[in-house]
Design an enzyme around this catalytic site. Structure first.
Site, PDB file in Angstrom:
ATOM      1  N   THR A  33       0.825  -1.229   0.000  1.00 48.19           N
ATOM      2  CA  THR A  33       0.000   0.000   0.000  1.00 48.19           C
ATOM      3  C   THR A  33       0.855   1.273   0.000  1.00 48.19           C
ATOM      4  O   THR A  33       0.351   2.348  -0.292  1.00 48.19           O
ATOM      5  CB  THR A  33      -0.886   0.041   1.260  1.00 48.19           C
ATOM      6  OG1 THR A  33      -0.012   0.148   2.405  1.00 48.19           O
ATOM      7  CG2 THR A  33      -1.735  -1.199   1.388  1.00 48.19           C
TER       8      THR A  33
ATOM      9  N   ASP B 263      16.654   1.759  -2.729  1.00 44.05           N
ATOM     10  CA  ASP B 263      16.187   1.746  -1.340  1.00 44.05           C
ATOM     11  C   ASP B 263      17.298   2.262  -0.442  1.00 44.05           C
ATOM     12  O   ASP B 263      18.327   1.606  -0.248  1.00 44.05           O
ATOM     13  CB  ASP B 263      15.790   0.314  -0.954  1.00 44.05           C
ATOM     14  CG  ASP B 263      15.130   0.289   0.420  1.00 44.05           C
ATOM     15  OD1 ASP B 263      15.745   0.779   1.391  1.00 44.05           O
ATOM     16  OD2 ASP B 263      13.999  -0.199   0.521  1.00 44.05           O
TER      17      ASP B 263
ATOM     18  N   ASP C 128      18.332   0.028   2.643  1.00 41.08           N
ATOM     19  CA  ASP C 128      19.094  -1.164   2.250  1.00 41.08           C
ATOM     20  C   ASP C 128      20.515  -0.805   1.822  1.00 41.08           C
ATOM     21  O   ASP C 128      21.465  -1.535   2.113  1.00 41.08           O
ATOM     22  CB  ASP C 128      18.384  -1.892   1.104  1.00 41.08           C
ATOM     23  CG  ASP C 128      17.179  -2.687   1.592  1.00 41.08           C
ATOM     24  OD1 ASP C 128      17.078  -2.911   2.820  1.00 41.08           O
ATOM     25  OD2 ASP C 128      16.340  -3.073   0.760  1.00 41.08           O
TER      26      ASP C 128
HETATM   27  C1  PRP Z   1      12.100   4.818   3.086  1.00 44.48           C
HETATM   28  C2  PRP Z   1      12.728   6.185   3.283  1.00 44.48           C
HETATM   29  C3  PRP Z   1      11.590   6.991   3.815  1.00 44.48           C
HETATM   30  C4  PRP Z   1      10.407   6.420   3.084  1.00 44.48           C
HETATM   31  C5  PRP Z   1      10.003   7.343   1.984  1.00 44.48           C
HETATM   32  O1  PRP Z   1      12.001   4.151   4.270  1.00 44.48           O
HETATM   33  O2  PRP Z   1      13.843   6.174   4.131  1.00 44.48           O
HETATM   34  O3  PRP Z   1      11.404   6.902   5.215  1.00 44.48           O
HETATM   35  O4  PRP Z   1      10.833   5.164   2.543  1.00 44.48           O
HETATM   36  O5  PRP Z   1       8.865   6.891   1.341  1.00 44.48           O
HETATM   37  P1  PRP Z   1       7.486   7.672   1.414  1.00 44.48           P
HETATM   38  O6  PRP Z   1       7.792   9.132   1.193  1.00 44.48           O
HETATM   39  O7  PRP Z   1       6.711   7.073   0.281  1.00 44.48           O
HETATM   40  O8  PRP Z   1       6.848   7.422   2.733  1.00 44.48           O
HETATM   41  P2  PRP Z   1      11.434   2.639   4.374  1.00 44.48           P
HETATM   42  O9  PRP Z   1       9.968   2.664   4.645  1.00 44.48           O
HETATM   43  O10 PRP Z   1      11.905   1.870   3.177  1.00 44.48           O
HETATM   44  O11 PRP Z   1      12.102   2.117   5.701  1.00 44.48           O
HETATM   45  P3  PRP Z   1      13.650   1.872   6.040  1.00 44.48           P
HETATM   46  O12 PRP Z   1      14.314   3.222   6.120  1.00 44.48           O
HETATM   47  O13 PRP Z   1      13.585   1.178   7.353  1.00 44.48           O
HETATM   48  O14 PRP Z   1      14.244   1.019   4.941  1.00 44.48           O
HETATM   49  N1  URA Z   2      12.225   4.776  -0.186  1.00 47.87           N
HETATM   50  C1  URA Z   2      13.472   4.634  -0.688  1.00 47.87           C
HETATM   51  O1  URA Z   2      14.394   4.249   0.044  1.00 47.87           O
HETATM   52  N2  URA Z   2      13.670   4.899  -1.986  1.00 47.87           N
HETATM   53  C2  URA Z   2      12.700   5.333  -2.796  1.00 47.87           C
HETATM   54  O2  URA Z   2      12.952   5.589  -3.989  1.00 47.87           O
HETATM   55  C3  URA Z   2      11.411   5.478  -2.259  1.00 47.87           C
HETATM   56  C4  URA Z   2      11.193   5.201  -0.951  1.00 47.87           C
END
Ligand code: PRP
Ligand code: URA
Length: 209
Positions: free
Chosen positions: A108, A200, A203
């Site tokens: 989602t 990501d 990651d």
């Molecule tokens: C990533 C990133 C942001 C988010 C951005 O985190 O670091 O927090 O996605 O996406 P959005 O603007 O659509 O909300 P993620 O949820 O992948 O978590 P992580 O940092 O633990 O990998």
């Molecule tokens: N979170 C990430 O880390 N990369 C993207 O491009 C979008 C969301």
């Protein structure tokens, strides 16, 4: 009203280009994220208040500006925001550090909060909220909601890369905060990843998959 600033600096642009390269490994990626955070922090903290303080130089006494001891907190959005913390702390080493844990649902793309621990007296502090990626904007909006719910009104959000969609969403939801962006990219893809982006961020910082 808050401001939106897309930082236009060749050092930041160059380092973001290195981050984008899929051949940039975890170690270099981490170093670059920290360096970019420091360079962006320099800009984001441009309006910190100073006050006149007397010092004795080897030549004479003088009244000179010093930071006026404004209370600061750096609150990274976990996980990826953690990678930016040390770069900001290099500029303001006595800032307190809080954490907001959010993850994006893979299907989602909605954010889910799993942790929030903020420094005491958060309502009196300027909060710097770093996250490398502003994609749909859902995570940033939720993080600002969480901080505001705890009484803080003075917030600066910092991201390395933003999608236009996310920037619009964050501005509309929280028009009062300042937003600093390292680069405004083209768009989101069908998986809500930023294009061209860097993949990501979490990651790549932590070497997970
Ligand atoms: C990533 C990133 C942001 C988010 C951005 O985190 O670091 O927090 O996605 O996406 P959005 O603007 O659509 O909300 P993620 O949820 O992948 O978590 P992580 O940092 O633990 O990998
Ligand atoms: N979170 C990430 O880390 N990369 C993207 O491009 C979008 C969301």
């Amino acid at each position: 009203m808050g401001t939106v600033k897309v930082i236009d600096h060749p050092l930041i642009k160059h380092k973001i280009s290195l981050l984008r390269d899929e051949n940039t490994g975890t170690r270099d990626f981490r170093v670059l994220v920290e360096e970019i955070a420091m360079l962006m922090g320099y800009e984001a903290l441009r309006d910190l208040p100073t006050e006149p303080v007397k010092v004795k130089t080897p030549i004479t006494e003088a009244e000179v500006p010093m930071l006026s001891g404004k209370k600061l907190a750096v609150v990274p959005i976990l996980r990826a925001g953690l990678g930016m913390v040390n770069g900001i702390l290099a500029l303001v080493p006595s800032a307190k550090v809080g954490h907001i844990g959010l993850y994006r649902d893979e299907v989602t793309h909605e954010p889910h909060e799993y942790f929030c621990k903020l420094p005491e007296n958060i309502e009196e502090r300027l909060v710097i909220l770093p996250d490398p990626m502003l994609a749909t904007g859902g995570s940033a909006v939720e993080a600002v909601n969480a901080i505001k719910q705890r009484g803080c009104t003075n917030i600066k959000f910092m991201c390395i890369i933003a999608a236009p969609e996310g920037l619009e969403t964050l501005k509309n939801a929280h028009p009062d905060i300042d937003i600093y962006v390292g680069n405004l990219d083209e768009r989101l893809n069908e998986n809500a990843y930023i294009v061209p982006g860097l993949g990501d961020a979490g990651d790549r910082i932590f070497g997970t998959k």
